[in-house]
Scaffold this motif. Structure first.
Motif, PDB file in Angstrom:
ATOM      1  N   PHE A  26       0.565  -1.133  -0.252  1.00  0.00           N
ATOM      2  CA  PHE A  26      -0.245   0.013   0.139  1.00  0.00           C
ATOM      3  C   PHE A  26       0.632   1.096  -0.344  1.00  0.00           C
ATOM      4  N   LEU A  27      -0.134   2.345  -0.751  1.00  0.00           N
ATOM      5  CA  LEU A  27       0.837   3.840  -0.781  1.00  0.00           C
ATOM      6  C   LEU A  27       0.749   4.548  -0.349  1.00  0.00           C
ATOM      7  N   ILE A  28       0.475   6.021   0.661  1.00  0.00           N
ATOM      8  CA  ILE A  28      -0.193   6.905   1.498  1.00  0.00           C
ATOM      9  C   ILE A  28       0.660   7.379   0.693  1.00  0.00           C
ATOM     10  N   HIS A  29      -0.209   8.771   0.580  1.00  0.00           N
ATOM     11  CA  HIS A  29       0.853   9.963  -0.074  1.00  0.00           C
ATOM     12  C   HIS A  29      -0.405  11.677  -0.231  1.00  0.00           C
ATOM     13  N   TRP A  66       5.425   3.574   1.784  1.00  0.00           N
ATOM     14  CA  TRP A  66       4.582   2.891   1.885  1.00  0.00           C
ATOM     15  C   TRP A  66       4.678   1.427   3.635  1.00  0.00           C
ATOM     16  N   LEU A  67       3.729   0.375   2.750  1.00  0.00           N
ATOM     17  CA  LEU A  67       3.368  -0.660   3.887  1.00  0.00           C
ATOM     18  C   LEU A  67       2.903  -1.533   3.336  1.00  0.00           C
ATOM     19  N   SER A  68       4.172  -2.749   3.910  1.00  0.00           N
ATOM     20  CA  SER A  68       3.757  -3.980   3.599  1.00  0.00           C
ATOM     21  C   SER A  68       1.871  -4.280   3.597  1.00  0.00           C
ATOM     22  N   ALA A  69       1.600  -5.722   3.663  1.00  0.00           N
ATOM     23  CA  ALA A  69       0.323  -6.269   3.801  1.00  0.00           C
ATOM     24  C   ALA A  69       0.309  -6.298   5.654  1.00  0.00           C
ATOM     25  N   GLU A  70       0.805  -6.740   6.287  1.00  0.00           N
ATOM     26  CA  GLU A  70       0.861  -6.827   7.916  1.00  0.00           C
ATOM     27  C   GLU A  70       1.333  -4.979   8.152  1.00  0.00           C
ATOM     28  N   GLU A  71       1.884  -4.427   7.891  1.00  0.00           N
ATOM     29  CA  GLU A  71       1.542  -2.574   8.463  1.00  0.00           C
ATOM     30  C   GLU A  71       0.642  -2.341   8.146  1.00  0.00           C
ATOM     31  N   ALA A  72       0.290  -2.451   6.620  1.00  0.00           N
ATOM     32  CA  ALA A  72      -1.192  -1.767   6.272  1.00  0.00           C
ATOM     33  C   ALA A  72      -2.373  -2.443   7.780  1.00  0.00           C
ATOM     34  N   ILE A  73      -1.958  -3.514   8.193  1.00  0.00           N
ATOM     35  CA  ILE A  73      -3.052  -4.176   9.357  1.00  0.00           C
ATOM     36  C   ILE A  73      -2.868  -3.177  10.221  1.00  0.00           C
ATOM     37  N   ASP A  74      -1.332  -3.131  10.745  1.00  0.00           N
ATOM     38  CA  ASP A  74      -1.557  -2.525  12.037  1.00  0.00           C
ATOM     39  C   ASP A  74      -1.584  -0.703  11.850  1.00  0.00           C
ATOM     40  N   TYR A  75      -1.316  -0.652  11.009  1.00  0.00           N
ATOM     41  CA  TYR A  75      -1.720   0.934  10.646  1.00  0.00           C
ATOM     42  C   TYR A  75      -3.705   1.111  10.717  1.00  0.00           C
ATOM     43  N   GLY A  76      -3.982   0.313  10.097  1.00  0.00           N
ATOM     44  CA  GLY A  76      -5.429   0.318  10.461  1.00  0.00           C
ATOM     45  C   GLY A  76      -6.164  -0.074   8.690  1.00  0.00           C
ATOM     46  N   LEU A  77      -5.715   0.668   7.676  1.00  0.00           N
ATOM     47  CA  LEU A  77      -5.912   0.193   6.375  1.00  0.00           C
ATOM     48  C   LEU A  77      -6.660  -0.985   6.431  1.00  0.00           C
ATOM     49  N   VAL A  78      -5.964  -2.681   6.575  1.00  0.00           N
ATOM     50  CA  VAL A  78      -7.142  -3.457   5.863  1.00  0.00           C
ATOM     51  C   VAL A  78      -6.835  -4.018   7.339  1.00  0.00           C
ATOM     52  N   GLY A  79      -8.350  -5.240   7.373  1.00  0.00           N
ATOM     53  CA  GLY A  79      -8.440  -5.258   8.058  1.00  0.00           C
ATOM     54  C   GLY A  79      -8.612  -7.019   8.496  1.00  0.00           C
ATOM     55  N   ARG A  80      -7.862  -7.265   7.519  1.00  0.00           N
ATOM     56  CA  ARG A  80      -7.810  -8.672   7.558  1.00  0.00           C
ATOM     57  C   ARG A  80      -7.326  -9.835   6.611  1.00  0.00           C
ATOM     58  N   ILE A  81      -5.958 -10.191   6.387  1.00  0.00           N
ATOM     59  CA  ILE A  81      -5.166 -10.902   5.302  1.00  0.00           C
ATOM     60  C   ILE A  81      -5.878 -12.150   4.816  1.00  0.00           C
ATOM     61  N   ILE A  82      -6.046 -12.535   3.593  1.00  0.00           N
ATOM     62  CA  ILE A  82      -6.720 -13.443   3.760  1.00  0.00           C
ATOM     63  C   ILE A  82      -5.380 -14.198   2.224  1.00  0.00           C
ATOM     64  N   GLN A  83      -5.314 -15.917   2.229  1.00  0.00           N
ATOM     65  CA  GLN A  83      -5.220 -16.030   0.642  1.00  0.00           C
ATOM     66  C   GLN A  83      -6.201 -16.984  -0.129  1.00  0.00           C
ATOM     67  N   ASN A  84      -7.320 -17.278   0.648  1.00  0.00           N
ATOM     68  CA  ASN A  84      -8.765 -18.019  -0.735  1.00  0.00           C
ATOM     69  C   ASN A  84      -9.650 -17.177  -0.286  1.00  0.00           C
ATOM     70  N   LYS A  85     -10.710 -17.147  -1.551  1.00  0.00           N
ATOM     71  CA  LYS A  85     -12.149 -17.270  -1.191  1.00  0.00           C
ATOM     72  C   LYS A  85     -12.749 -17.238  -0.289  1.00  0.00           C
ATOM     73  N   SER A  86     -12.241 -17.997   0.648  1.00  0.00           N
ATOM     74  CA  SER A  86     -13.559 -18.448   1.056  1.00  0.00           C
ATOM     75  C   SER A  86     -13.692 -17.480   2.656  1.00  0.00           C
ATOM     76  N   GLU A  87     -11.529 -17.204   2.396  1.00  0.00           N
ATOM     77  CA  GLU A  87     -11.972 -16.335   3.806  1.00  0.00           C
ATOM     78  C   GLU A  87     -13.266 -15.548   3.764  1.00  0.00           C
ATOM     79  N   LEU A  88     -13.534 -15.199   2.786  1.00  0.00           N
ATOM     80  CA  LEU A  88     -14.239 -13.700   2.928  1.00  0.00           C
ATOM     81  C   LEU A  88     -15.210 -14.043   3.810  1.00  0.00           C
ATOM     82  N   ARG A  89     -16.495 -14.953   3.278  1.00  0.00           N
ATOM     83  CA  ARG A  89     -17.488 -15.772   4.091  1.00  0.00           C
ATOM     84  C   ARG A  89     -17.012 -15.542   5.370  1.00  0.00           C
ATOM     85  N   ARG A  90     -15.983 -15.755   6.047  1.00  0.00           N
ATOM     86  CA  ARG A  90     -16.380 -15.856   7.456  1.00  0.00           C
ATOM     87  C   ARG A  90     -16.724 -15.597   8.917  1.00  0.00           C
TER      88      ARG A  90
END
Length: 201
Positions: free
Chosen positions: A123-126, A177-201
């Protein structure tokens, strides 16, 4: 003696691209999936708005939107952001590749529990950039508009991440710049997923 049409060009073989594209479009629509890959522009905003509105009219089931974009035209990103909030069907925002600038702004159109990304997303914020020329008065007007846009972007990031506005304004002063994990910590992202089935949890 030449026979008729002896030197005519051979007939072109029928293209398979158009039927294939139509097939893929139909599959994407049926799976309630919208893609934003590449620059955010007036054209991509119009296309995505059309798809979102059509899917919303079809059903109130969730729409999955995959985003891999360096950003682009801020107001086009605004249009997508506002349409996502305007329709009734919930949208699952899924970052992949990289999500930058205006793309990050539209990514934040949904609540944090509907903001996902795949493991290798960055992710990139500016702050918005500008390169206005012309008379000094026009340059001054453009500079004021850039400052307003910077405030608006910072307010959206602050609202959607829970970070103080002053902290966000400092963070977007230069490229952040933020990695997926850093974006989680920053509050941009709620959850990192690996497959579509995780969307419905």
């Amino acid at each position: 003696m030449e026979t008729p049409h002896e030197h005519d060009e051979p007939a072109a073989a029928p293209s398979t691209a158009e039927p294939r594209n139509a097939f893929l479009e139909e599959k994407a629509f049926k799976s309630r999936t919208v893609l934003l890959f590449g620059e955010v522009s007036d054209r991509s905003a119009a296309d995505i708005a059309r798809r979102l509105i059509a899917l919303d009219a079809e059903s109130d089931k969730p729409i999955d939107m995959l985003v891999s974009s360096p950003g682009g035209h801020l107001e086009s990103g605004d249009a997508i952001h506002d349409i996502i909030r305007f329709i009734g069907a919930p949208v699952n925002m899924i970052g992949t590749g990289w999500v930058g600038s205006a793309a990050t702004h539209l990514y934040l159109a949904v609540p944090r529990d509907r903001r996902f990304c795949l493991p290798n997303t960055r992710f990139l914020i500016h702050q918005p950039s500008g390169g206005a020329g012309g008379p000094a008065s026009d340059i001054a007007i453009h500079a004021r508009e850039i400052i307003k846009a910077r405030e608006r972007i910072a307010q959206t990031i602050a609202r959607e991440t829970g970070k103080p506005l002053d902290s966000v304004l400092a963070d977007i002063e230069r490229d952040r710049w933020l990695s997926a994990e850093e974006a989680i910590d920053y509050g941009l992202v709620g959850r990192i997923i690996q497959n579509k089935s995780e969307l419905r949890r």
